[in-house]
Design an enzyme around this catalytic site. Structure first.
Site, PDB file in Angstrom:
ATOM      1  N   ARG A 180       0.816  -1.221   0.000  1.00  0.00           N
ATOM      2  CA  ARG A 180       0.000   0.000   0.000  1.00  0.00           C
ATOM      3  C   ARG A 180       0.847   1.268   0.000  1.00  0.00           C
ATOM      4  NH1 ARG A 180      -2.219  -3.574  -1.218  1.00  0.00           N
ATOM      5  NH2 ARG A 180      -4.059  -4.585  -0.381  1.00  0.00           N
ATOM      6  N   SER A 230     -10.986  -1.468   3.265  1.00  0.00           N
ATOM      7  CA  SER A 230     -10.274  -1.703   4.523  1.00  0.00           C
ATOM      8  C   SER A 230      -9.787  -0.366   5.070  1.00  0.00           C
ATOM      9  CB  SER A 230      -9.050  -2.587   4.288  1.00  0.00           C
ATOM     10  OG  SER A 230      -9.470  -3.833   3.811  1.00  0.00           O
ATOM     11  N   GLU A 300      -5.232   3.074   6.351  1.00  0.00           N
ATOM     12  CA  GLU A 300      -4.904   2.972   4.922  1.00  0.00           C
ATOM     13  C   GLU A 300      -5.588   4.135   4.188  1.00  0.00           C
ATOM     14  OE1 GLU A 300      -5.529  -0.924   3.107  1.00  0.00           O
ATOM     15  OE2 GLU A 300      -6.232   0.065   1.284  1.00  0.00           O
TER      16      GLU A 300
HETATM   17  C1  LIG Z   1     -15.758  -1.377  -1.197  1.00  0.00           C
HETATM   18  C2  LIG Z   1     -14.287  -1.088  -1.347  1.00  0.00           C
HETATM   19  C3  LIG Z   1     -13.394  -2.134  -1.518  1.00  0.00           C
HETATM   20  C4  LIG Z   1     -12.026  -1.881  -1.649  1.00  0.00           C
HETATM   21  N1  LIG Z   1     -11.180  -2.923  -1.822  1.00  0.00           N
HETATM   22  C5  LIG Z   1      -9.851  -2.685  -1.952  1.00  0.00           C
HETATM   23  C6  LIG Z   1      -8.932  -3.766  -2.153  1.00  0.00           C
HETATM   24  O1  LIG Z   1      -9.313  -4.935  -2.229  1.00  0.00           O
HETATM   25  N2  LIG Z   1      -7.616  -3.470  -2.267  1.00  0.00           N
HETATM   26  C7  LIG Z   1      -7.138  -2.198  -2.203  1.00  0.00           C
HETATM   27  O2  LIG Z   1      -5.923  -1.990  -2.319  1.00  0.00           O
HETATM   28  N3  LIG Z   1      -7.987  -1.146  -2.029  1.00  0.00           N
HETATM   29  C8  LIG Z   1      -9.313  -1.361  -1.903  1.00  0.00           C
HETATM   30  N4  LIG Z   1     -10.174  -0.306  -1.721  1.00  0.00           N
HETATM   31  C9  LIG Z   1      -9.625   1.063  -1.600  1.00  0.00           C
HETATM   32  C10 LIG Z   1      -9.531   1.853  -2.924  1.00  0.00           C
HETATM   33  O3  LIG Z   1     -10.498   1.414  -3.856  1.00  0.00           O
HETATM   34  C11 LIG Z   1      -8.138   1.747  -3.540  1.00  0.00           C
HETATM   35  O4  LIG Z   1      -7.136   2.241  -2.679  1.00  0.00           O
HETATM   36  C12 LIG Z   1      -8.063   2.507  -4.877  1.00  0.00           C
HETATM   37  O5  LIG Z   1      -6.880   2.173  -5.521  1.00  0.00           O
HETATM   38  C13 LIG Z   1      -8.127   4.024  -4.723  1.00  0.00           C
HETATM   39  O6  LIG Z   1      -8.276   4.584  -5.998  1.00  0.00           O
HETATM   40  P1  LIG Z   1      -9.086   5.953  -6.219  1.00  0.00           P
HETATM   41  O7  LIG Z   1      -9.006   6.313  -7.652  1.00  0.00           O
HETATM   42  O8  LIG Z   1     -10.449   5.844  -5.648  1.00  0.00           O
HETATM   43  O9  LIG Z   1      -8.187   6.926  -5.350  1.00  0.00           O
HETATM   44  P2  LIG Z   1      -8.669   8.149  -4.447  1.00  0.00           P
HETATM   45  O10 LIG Z   1      -9.411   7.632  -3.256  1.00  0.00           O
HETATM   46  O11 LIG Z   1      -9.338   9.170  -5.281  1.00  0.00           O
HETATM   47  O12 LIG Z   1      -7.249   8.693  -3.962  1.00  0.00           O
HETATM   48  C14 LIG Z   1      -6.431   7.891  -3.122  1.00  0.00           C
HETATM   49  C15 LIG Z   1      -5.016   8.489  -3.139  1.00  0.00           C
HETATM   50  O13 LIG Z   1      -4.473   8.336  -4.436  1.00  0.00           O
HETATM   51  C16 LIG Z   1      -4.076   9.605  -4.951  1.00  0.00           C
HETATM   52  N5  LIG Z   1      -4.355   9.584  -6.400  1.00  0.00           N
HETATM   53  C17 LIG Z   1      -5.551   9.464  -7.028  1.00  0.00           C
HETATM   54  N6  LIG Z   1      -5.367   9.499  -8.373  1.00  0.00           N
HETATM   55  C18 LIG Z   1      -4.037   9.648  -8.581  1.00  0.00           C
HETATM   56  C19 LIG Z   1      -3.219   9.781  -9.734  1.00  0.00           C
HETATM   57  N7  LIG Z   1      -3.708   9.787 -10.986  1.00  0.00           N
HETATM   58  N8  LIG Z   1      -1.873   9.917  -9.555  1.00  0.00           N
HETATM   59  C20 LIG Z   1      -1.331   9.941  -8.311  1.00  0.00           C
HETATM   60  N9  LIG Z   1      -2.049   9.849  -7.178  1.00  0.00           N
HETATM   61  C21 LIG Z   1      -3.390   9.697  -7.322  1.00  0.00           C
HETATM   62  C22 LIG Z   1      -4.918  10.628  -4.215  1.00  0.00           C
HETATM   63  O14 LIG Z   1      -4.287  11.896  -4.193  1.00  0.00           O
HETATM   64  C23 LIG Z   1      -4.987   9.988  -2.840  1.00  0.00           C
HETATM   65  O15 LIG Z   1      -3.812  10.277  -2.116  1.00  0.00           O
HETATM   66  C24 LIG Z   1     -11.541  -0.530  -1.596  1.00  0.00           C
HETATM   67  C25 LIG Z   1     -12.462   0.519  -1.445  1.00  0.00           C
HETATM   68  C26 LIG Z   1     -13.814   0.252  -1.319  1.00  0.00           C
HETATM   69  C27 LIG Z   1     -14.781   1.398  -1.160  1.00  0.00           C
END
Ligand SMILES: Cc1cc2nc3c(=O)[nH]c(=O)nc-3n(C[C@H](O)[C@H](O)[C@H](O)COP(=O)(O)OP(=O)(O)OC[C@H]3O[C@@H](n4cnc5c(N)ncnc54)[C@H](O)[C@@H]3O)c2cc1C
Length: 310
Positions: A180, A230, A300
């Site tokens: 992560r 998580s 996280e």
């Molecule tokens: C129901 C559910 C299940 C999930 N299951 C998992 C799982 O199994 N495994 C897991 O790892 N995560 C899981 N997650 C968490 C989440 O989906 C992941 O961490 C995902 O990768 C976040 O992506 P996002 O685009 O939503 O990022 P955001 O929430 O929009 O941003 C998260 C971080 O990434 C940065 N960011 C966003 N876009 C970029 C970019 N283009 N370049 C650089 N930085 C950027 C943001 O500034 C922030 O710091 C889950 C979430 C939910 C709601």
């Protein structure tokens, strides 16, 4: 809206169409926790040129900015964000298939990329099909599940470094991917495009694996409630959910926030939670687990507008 925001809006609307530029935008619309106050400005960028222009405008006006993808790992405070939220999402989400490689813009959702991979009988990304984030957010977090993580399939990543506005393409080995974490996150790099290297496989087997992971999620995770997945990182050799259960706080609530009864590793919004409810509950869980097991759980979830509590 104050005068500064109005003049910032006027500057940005010179190059971003108004259907992708919003004032006083409620962040609960853009986070899977469904909480968060207003952002002074919210911009959906559709190209790296627009991204650069918005950041240059923010810098030249000493305005704070923050980048989001799908908001699925993000807790924004009830006070919102006094600055520009830049969304790199659907408007920048092209996916191209080139042999065993997928060349994807950072705003493409992991679920969509996994589907494209399956359709082209390319394996290696099945683990990501149920992660509701963008590729950019996923690479920043090195998102993973069921033994897979993005670090294992990514070949190169093209990023914008907002400190000097340079665009560089890195081999994955240079991005310090860990559990992560990544150099993208620690250095605040912005992912624009990435190439994923997959293996030729059998479409039916790939789809079966995706269906199996999806069933496991539905069975184990409280997907019927708003959350950010998580809430805590897995401490080495342990599971956050098991430590929380052992501390006897499954089902604990603060306002509308609850430690999920279905999966204690998830703090959920049962309905009507504020960001403060969720933040306070996270802090209580940390204290209770620390007292019970001596282990400090590290969130996280990324927190915007709070003191980080790890
Ligand atoms: C129901 C559910 C299940 C999930 N299951 C998992 C799982 O199994 N495994 C897991 O790892 N995560 C899981 N997650 C968490 C989440 O989906 C992941 O961490 C995902 O990768 C976040 O992506 P996002 O685009 O939503 O990022 P955001 O929430 O929009 O941003 C998260 C971080 O990434 C940065 N960011 C966003 N876009 C970029 C970019 N283009 N370049 C650089 N930085 C950027 C943001 O500034 C922030 O710091 C889950 C979430 C939910 C709601």
């Amino acid at each position: 809206m104050n005068r500064d925001t109005a003049s910032l809006f006027d500057k940005i609307k010179l190059y971003i169409p108004e259907d992708r530029l919003f004032r006083d935008e409620p962040m609960h619309r853009h986070t899977t926790f469904r909480v968060g106050g207003r952002a002074s400005l919210y911009v959906r960028v559709a190209s790296s040129d627009e991204l650069i222009q918005v950041i240059n405008t923010a810098k030249s006006t000493s305005t704070d900015f923050f980048l989001i993808g799908n908001g699925s790992n993000l807790l924004v405070s009830d006070e919102g964000f006094d600055g520009i939220i830049i969304e790199l999402g659907e408007s920048m989400s092209e996916i191209n298939v080139c042999g065993n490689k997928l060349i994807c813009e950072a705003g493409a959702l992991l679920g969509r990329i996994s589907s494209v991979a399956a359709k082209n009988a390319l394996e290696g990304l099945e683990f990501a099909s149920g992660i509701p984030g963008t590729l950019g957010g996923g690479l920043a977090m090195n998102a993973g599940a069921y033994g897979g993580e993005l670090a294992t399939v990514v070949e190169t990543v093209c990023v914008l470094d907002p400190t000097d506005m340079s665009i560089k393409t890195y081999e994955a080995s240079k991005l310090n991917f860990g559990y992560r974490q990544s150099r993208i996150k620690s250095e605040g790099l912005i992912v624009i495009l990435a190439t994923l290297n997959l293996k030729a496989g059998d479409e039916e087997t790939i789809r079966e694996r995706m269906a199996e992971y999806s069933k496991r999620r539905r069975d184990k995770q409280p997907l019927e409630y708003a959350s950010a997945g998580s809430t805590f990182k897995r401490p080495e050799g342990q599971y956050a959910g098991a430590l929380i259960e052992a501390a006897g706080i499954k089902g604990l609530t603060v306002g509308g926030a609850e430690v999920s009864r279905k999966h204690a590793g998830f703090v959920i919004n049962k309905g009507g939670a504020t960001a403060k409810d969720i933040y306070e509950l996270i802090g209580i869980v940390q204290k209770r687990v620390l007292n019970n097991s001596g282990i400090l759980l590290e969130p996280e979830v990324i927190m915007l507008g709070f003191d980080r509590i790890d």
